[in-house]
Write a protein that holds these residues in place. Structure first.
Motif, PDB file in Angstrom:
ATOM      1  N   MET A   1      29.018 -24.200   4.427  1.00  7.64           N
ATOM      2  CA  MET A   1      28.396 -24.838   3.269  1.00  7.64           C
ATOM      3  C   MET A   1      27.626 -23.781   2.487  1.00  7.64           C
ATOM      4  SD  MET A   1      25.809 -28.053   3.178  1.00  7.64           S
ATOM      5  CE  MET A   1      26.937 -28.982   4.199  1.00  7.64           C
TER       6      MET A   1
ATOM      7  N   MET B   1      28.819 -28.699  -0.301  1.00  5.79           N
ATOM      8  CA  MET B   1      29.510 -28.926   0.969  1.00  5.79           C
ATOM      9  C   MET B   1      30.899 -28.308   0.933  1.00  5.79           C
ATOM     10  SD  MET B   1      28.610 -32.789   2.243  1.00  5.79           S
ATOM     11  CE  MET B   1      29.305 -33.606   0.793  1.00  5.79           C
TER      12      MET B   1
ATOM     13  N   THR C   1      31.411 -27.851   6.880  1.00  6.37           N
ATOM     14  CA  THR C   1      30.669 -29.073   7.232  1.00  6.37           C
ATOM     15  C   THR C   1      31.220 -29.678   8.517  1.00  6.37           C
ATOM     16  OG1 THR C   1      30.185 -29.556   4.910  1.00  6.37           O
ATOM     17  CG2 THR C   1      30.060 -31.399   6.447  1.00  6.37           C
TER      18      THR C   1
END
Length: 334
Positions: free
Chosen positions: A1, A126, A130
């Motif tokens: 991320m 994101m 993730t």
């Protein structure tokens, strides 16, 4: 991320359904009148995937919401609100360098105009990593939507990573959730490719016509031949389910006086998924979706308290004529 260096308590152990996507702070008018004249606003939270997770939790299905929020008051409010519904929020990253997204919504029974302020939000950062942070053992459904695909290239890559996961113990549920403002200047063709990689697809008939030019459930199936289950939501008319190897199933929607439509599609998805996980027949699962959607349509909220389980059980098992004649009021069914 990205390189946010955020904190994450980690894991979604025990969840049967993981819902992945952005949730934001929401401001709605606290008084009547056009938005430019409103001086008092109420702050709440809203996001399609967390709406599904929250409704599932209220229905007794262990659910988790995975996302990212800013290390700011709005982020704390989002975590508190979703967590208070009984949803596992341990998979949400708190990003110290990016803000929590927000949007402003005007309330209208015909459709609520929304203005987004989410560019550069924590959730838009994101990416596929993730999934590396999560323990998906025991998860039966990962629920995603087309909204996430539009947030950033990293978010799109995350959705590709989700649909590329080996299907050992879980299925992927994909809700189109068409948001034209998010796709301005971008090519939504990728939504067909993502949807066709899912196991269950939920799509509004109006969305399917706008995005894919498909004007009937059969035409939607022609666009998406791969998913095992396709649910086409036809608004106040009803919903049609197409599943490989089974006859087409249609169930009419319940009659309801609409207060506000936002969140009804998410409630339908949650009701349908909960019924599927409970082993319900396709027809019963569609009816469960309709009941949850009608409950939300009767409120100004994106998530509503469910009807008592015994009321729902009696309602969804009635004969076709009784079901078609049923209207959901503000106090239950009649």
């Amino acid at each position: 991320m990205g390189d946010s260096g955020g904190s994450l308590s980690g894991g979604v152990t025990g969840a049967r359904v993981v819902c992945l996507g952005e949730t934001m702070a929401v401001f709605v008018p606290a008084e009547a009148g056009p938005a430019e004249a409103v001086t008092a606003w109420t702050r709440t939270v809203g996001g399609a995937e967390s709406n599904v997770a929250s409704t599932l939790a209220r229905l007794g299905v262990r659910s988790a919401w995975v996302s990212a929020v800013g290390a700011d008051p709005f982020g704390r409010a989002v975590l508190a609100a979703v967590g208070s519904a009984g949803v596992d929020v341990s998979g949400v990253l708190v990003d110290p360098s990016r803000p929590t997204g927000l949007y402003v919504k005007e309330s209208d029974a015909a459709g609520s105009p929304v203005r987004y302020y989410r560019r550069g939000s924590a959730a838009s950062a994101m990416g596929p990593d993730t999934l590396d942070r999560l323990d998906l053992a025991g998860v039966e459904v990962i629920h995603i939507s087309g909204i996430t695909a539009a947030l950033s290239p990293d978010c799109l890559a995350l959705l590709w990573a989700v649909v590329d996961l080996p299907r050992t113990t879980h299925q992927v549920s994909f809700d189109l959730n068409w948001r034209p403002a998010l796709w301005a200047g971008a090519d939504p063709a990728v939504l067909r490719e993502l949807a066709d990689r899912a196991d269950t697809v939920l799509v509004g008939a109006d969305e399917a016509e706008t995005v894919w030019g498909a004007k009937s459930p059969a035409e939607v199936r022609a666009v998406l031949p791969t998913p095992r289950t396709l649910v086409v939501k036809q608004g106040a008319v009803g919903a049609t389910l197409l599943r490989h190897g089974l006859p087409e199933v249609f169930e009419p929607a319940l009659a309801v006086e609409v207060v506000e439509p936002v969140g009804a599609g998410d409630a339908f998805a949650a009701g349908y998924l909960a019924a599927e996980l409970a082993g319900s027949s396709p027809a019963r699962a569609l009816r469960c979706g309709h009941v949850r959607a009608a409950t939300v349509l009767r409120t100004h909220h994106d998530v509503a308290e469910p009807l008592a389980a015994d009321v729902v059980d009696r309602l969804v098992d009635v004969d076709a004529a009784t079901w078609a004649a049923t209207e959901l009021t503000g106090f239950g069914d009649r």
